[in-house]
Design a protein around this motif. Sequence first.
Motif, PDB file in Angstrom:
ATOM      1  N   THR A   1       0.704  -1.173   0.040  1.00 15.86           N
ATOM      2  CA  THR A   1      -0.078   0.101   0.120  1.00 15.86           C
ATOM      3  C   THR A   1       0.773   1.106  -0.024  1.00 15.86           C
ATOM      4  N   ARG A   2       2.169   1.144   0.166  1.00 19.81           N
ATOM      5  CA  ARG A   2       3.026   2.384   0.085  1.00 19.81           C
ATOM      6  C   ARG A   2       2.916   3.131  -1.029  1.00 19.81           C
ATOM      7  N   GLY A   3       2.638   4.222  -0.840  1.00 18.27           N
ATOM      8  CA  GLY A   3       2.543   5.480  -2.082  1.00 18.27           C
ATOM      9  C   GLY A   3       1.242   5.589  -2.623  1.00 18.27           C
ATOM     10  N   LYS A   4       0.044   4.456  -2.166  1.00 16.61           N
ATOM     11  CA  LYS A   4      -1.339   4.590  -2.416  1.00 16.61           C
ATOM     12  C   LYS A   4      -2.124   5.666  -1.729  1.00 16.61           C
ATOM     13  N   THR A   5      -2.729   6.407  -2.358  1.00 18.18           N
ATOM     14  CA  THR A   5      -3.617   7.210  -1.603  1.00 18.18           C
ATOM     15  C   THR A   5      -4.829   6.254  -1.246  1.00 18.18           C
ATOM     16  N   ASP A   6      -5.745   7.042  -0.294  1.00 16.41           N
ATOM     17  CA  ASP A   6      -7.128   5.953  -0.092  1.00 16.41           C
ATOM     18  C   ASP A   6      -7.848   5.946  -1.252  1.00 16.41           C
ATOM     19  N   SER A   7      -8.090   6.818  -2.225  1.00 18.46           N
ATOM     20  CA  SER A   7      -8.804   6.842  -3.352  1.00 18.46           C
ATOM     21  C   SER A   7      -8.260   5.556  -4.259  1.00 18.46           C
ATOM     22  N   THR A   8      -6.789   5.586  -4.361  1.00 18.55           N
ATOM     23  CA  THR A   8      -6.157   4.514  -5.387  1.00 18.55           C
ATOM     24  C   THR A   8      -6.524   3.141  -4.474  1.00 18.55           C
ATOM     25  N   ILE A   9      -6.402   2.975  -3.386  1.00 18.81           N
ATOM     26  CA  ILE A   9      -6.724   1.650  -2.498  1.00 18.81           C
ATOM     27  C   ILE A   9      -8.151   1.509  -2.848  1.00 18.81           C
ATOM     28  N   LYS A  10      -9.060   2.078  -2.862  1.00 15.85           N
ATOM     29  CA  LYS A  10     -10.549   1.854  -3.041  1.00 15.85           C
ATOM     30  C   LYS A  10     -10.627   1.221  -4.447  1.00 15.85           C
ATOM     31  N   ASP A  11      -9.990   2.126  -5.378  1.00 16.68           N
ATOM     32  CA  ASP A  11     -10.125   1.893  -6.777  1.00 16.68           C
ATOM     33  C   ASP A  11      -9.731   0.444  -7.046  1.00 16.68           C
ATOM     34  N   SER A  12      -8.616   0.035  -6.577  1.00 15.72           N
ATOM     35  CA  SER A  12      -7.995  -1.474  -6.724  1.00 15.72           C
ATOM     36  C   SER A  12      -8.333  -2.250  -5.430  1.00 15.72           C
ATOM     37  N   GLY A  13      -9.402  -2.054  -4.798  1.00 13.32           N
ATOM     38  CA  GLY A  13      -9.852  -2.667  -3.538  1.00 13.32           C
ATOM     39  C   GLY A  13     -10.171  -4.174  -3.966  1.00 13.32           C
ATOM     40  N   ALA A  14     -10.745  -4.650  -4.810  1.00 11.84           N
ATOM     41  CA  ALA A  14     -11.036  -5.765  -5.248  1.00 11.84           C
ATOM     42  C   ALA A  14      -9.856  -6.728  -5.101  1.00 11.84           C
ATOM     43  N   GLU A  15      -8.740  -6.322  -5.953  1.00  5.55           N
ATOM     44  CA  GLU A  15      -7.280  -6.908  -6.062  1.00  5.55           C
ATOM     45  C   GLU A  15      -6.662  -6.994  -4.668  1.00  5.55           C
ATOM     46  N   LEU A  16      -6.598  -5.929  -3.992  1.00  3.76           N
ATOM     47  CA  LEU A  16      -5.954  -5.912  -2.646  1.00  3.76           C
ATOM     48  C   LEU A  16      -6.675  -6.615  -1.586  1.00  3.76           C
ATOM     49  N   SER A  17      -8.099  -6.479  -1.678  1.00  3.31           N
ATOM     50  CA  SER A  17      -8.671  -7.314  -0.746  1.00  3.31           C
ATOM     51  C   SER A  17      -8.302  -8.855  -0.935  1.00  3.31           C
ATOM     52  N   GLN A  18      -8.352  -9.344  -2.339  1.00  4.35           N
ATOM     53  CA  GLN A  18      -7.861 -10.691  -2.509  1.00  4.35           C
ATOM     54  C   GLN A  18      -6.647 -10.999  -1.856  1.00  4.35           C
ATOM     55  N   ARG A  19      -5.674 -10.105  -2.003  1.00  3.92           N
ATOM     56  CA  ARG A  19      -4.046 -10.236  -1.560  1.00  3.92           C
ATOM     57  C   ARG A  19      -4.140 -10.452   0.007  1.00  3.92           C
ATOM     58  N   LEU A  20      -5.274  -9.755   0.509  1.00  2.42           N
ATOM     59  CA  LEU A  20      -5.262  -9.575   2.093  1.00  2.42           C
ATOM     60  C   LEU A  20      -5.639 -11.021   2.640  1.00  2.42           C
ATOM     61  N   LYS A  21      -6.322 -11.427   1.770  1.00  2.92           N
ATOM     62  CA  LYS A  21      -7.214 -12.755   2.096  1.00  2.92           C
ATOM     63  C   LYS A  21      -6.141 -13.801   2.015  1.00  2.92           C
ATOM     64  N   GLN A  22      -5.304 -13.684   1.030  1.00  6.63           N
ATOM     65  CA  GLN A  22      -4.444 -14.745   0.763  1.00  6.63           C
ATOM     66  C   GLN A  22      -3.237 -14.659   1.891  1.00  6.63           C
ATOM     67  N   PHE A  23      -2.930 -13.319   2.567  1.00  4.26           N
ATOM     68  CA  PHE A  23      -2.120 -13.236   3.593  1.00  4.26           C
ATOM     69  C   PHE A  23      -2.686 -13.946   4.828  1.00  4.26           C
ATOM     70  N   ALA A  24      -3.960 -13.877   4.945  1.00  6.85           N
ATOM     71  CA  ALA A  24      -4.523 -13.996   6.281  1.00  6.85           C
ATOM     72  C   ALA A  24      -4.669 -15.758   6.184  1.00  6.85           C
ATOM     73  N   HIS A  25      -5.002 -16.426   4.951  1.00  9.09           N
ATOM     74  CA  HIS A  25      -4.925 -17.700   4.904  1.00  9.09           C
ATOM     75  C   HIS A  25      -3.502 -18.537   5.250  1.00  9.09           C
TER      76      HIS A  25
END
Length: 713
Positions: free
Chosen positions: A75-99
């Motif tokens: 997430t470094r260098g990403k703004t809140d809006s950028t994070i939301k725009d790519s939220g589906a992809e990032l959320s999937q990566r977070l899920k992989q970390f959790a698993h």
Amino acid sequence: MKQRKDAALRWLWISLAASVIAPALVFAYAAYAAYQDAFELADERIERSLEVSAEQALRVFRSINVTLDSIDQITRGKTDSTIKDSGAELSQRLKQFAHTFPDISSIWVLDRNGDALLSSLFFPVPPAFNAPERSHLKAELAQGEEAYIGRVVGISLTGAILFPVSKRRHDSSGTFNGYTLISVLPSAFENLYATLRGKSSASFALIRDDGAVLARHPIAARPGIVLDPSSGFAQLIKSNSEGGKYTTVSNVDGLERRFAVRKLAGLPVYVSSSMETSEIRSAWLRQVGGYLAIGAPALALVCFFIFLTARSTGAFYAEAERRETLEQEMRRSQRIEAVGQLTGGIAHDFNNLLTIIIGNLQMASRRVTDERPRALLENAQRGALRAAELTKRLLAFSRKQALDPKPVDLNRLVRNLTNMLARTLGETISIESHLAPDLWEAQADLTELESAVLNLALNARDAMPNGGTLTLETANASLGEQFSASSDQLNATQYVSVSVKDTGIGMAPEVTDRAFEPFFTTKPPGMGTGLGLSQVYGFVKQSDGDVRIHSTPGAGTTVTIYLPRRTDVSEPRKEQAIGGVLRGHGERVLVTEDDEGVRQFVAGTLVELGYEVMQAQNGDAALNVLATSQVDLLLTDVVMPGMNGRDLADEAQRRRPGLKVLYMTGYSRDAIVHQGRLAPGVSLIQKPFTQNDLAGRVRSVLKAVEAGGGRPA
């Protein structure tokens, strides 16, 4: 000779004392050393468990740190809006970390205000998981650049219990840009703790340096416990920030435990492992018990031999004195035995004489009409009755009194005792009585029952040294099967109870459990023998009843006696009476008595009462009469030369099944008494007796014949 005897005995007694004291000192030292070893062994076990739990905790937190750093890079260098725009992809990566890391419950990316942008649980993040749901989590977010471990919190939307680990995020210029938060379930640690604990009394905990408990097993009743600053944990880390050992009563479960605490490297978190001191002491007691099992018999054997040697030596030097003492003891034993036999014999003969005297005085009194001679006869009769009471006291010296259960009205008993108790207990104790209406009749020995209630009242008085209230209460008790099963002598379900309640100091449970034990007492020496309640218990059990104690320290004690309900409730038929004396209806009575004076008095009295009387001087003569004549009642003395009364009754009932028997005696022997009670089915009239006593007793025995539908065969 005396000096040699004293010197030899002195040396033997000193040897005996040394044989006891020296092993006792050795045993005390061994027990002390074993006590220290038990705690050292416990410390080793605690340390081994602590090592495992600390290693696991470090592994979990290192995994969390790696995950936090990895997400920060993503997430470094990403703004809140950028994070939301790519939220589906990032959320999937977070899920992989959790698993990847099973110890992690969920991962969140938060903005500067602590509101959720991304989650490993779902995408997009529902509004319900932001304010106000996250308001209580914002206080647990990192305030500095290091990862921050928050306290345990409960999530109302999911019902989950967790503690957050958060770290600040930065943009490409290094400016604070939000948070990364990982939710950790306490169960990630508690599952391992449960395995380490097994069936022991151990406990494990993960604690922040401010006392906040993050995880614990056994699991605490409520999550989020924070240890008090005065707790053993707080005092330990105050004196040694790296941890150590201590023993204290746990703030969580209230049990005394032996603790070991260790700080996790680079983290403001400690792991704790403990064991109940009671388990440690139990292991020590088992070890000491093993010492005793080995050493005590050997020590007892040595002491026994020394004791026997001392006894033999003393006997050798004092043979003459010992023989003289034995002769004196023998003479004393023979004298006491002779006194006992003489007392019983005199009582028997004297009761026969008193029976004649009292009976003839009554008969003469009825025939005299002049007041002056009548008064003289009545005065003589009173003297004879006092002599009868003296005879009873002599019998009490030589034998035990037998229980003679009769129908008892407990309400009348309580009313009769109330006035006497008021005088006995003193003015500082008030007496109340709660008498049940329509109370059933009980079946018990009236004299012993009065003594039992008096015993309980006196105990209640001693429990109220500053005064109070004594309550006597009666009730009908229909006891269920569960209650009856708890007392092996309760065979029925209907009982009559009398309770003695006080407002005294009460008893602790451990005292209540032992209250009926013989010689157990809480009173000071000289104030009680410890036999009062055990006598009550024995009487009640002997009466086929039960007795229960309910007591609360500081709130008084209630003792309840349960006695069997009288089962024979048939209404007695009204008898023809002249002058208050129950009369017969021509029934045939065989009077068997070796004393001619007693026999003539009894026969004459029964004839006057309307009975047909036959007489026999001994058992053989009585059997001859039974062989040729119809008899309704056998009235026989117990103690007779040759065949005694019980043998006569057994043979007579064998020949004439159903024959009613009434015993009369002035000295009850084991012929009709068993274990302190009259043998089952035995009817007895105690000499000396009056005409009224004889009339009532004969009538009551014959009632069973009338109720059965006629005379016996």
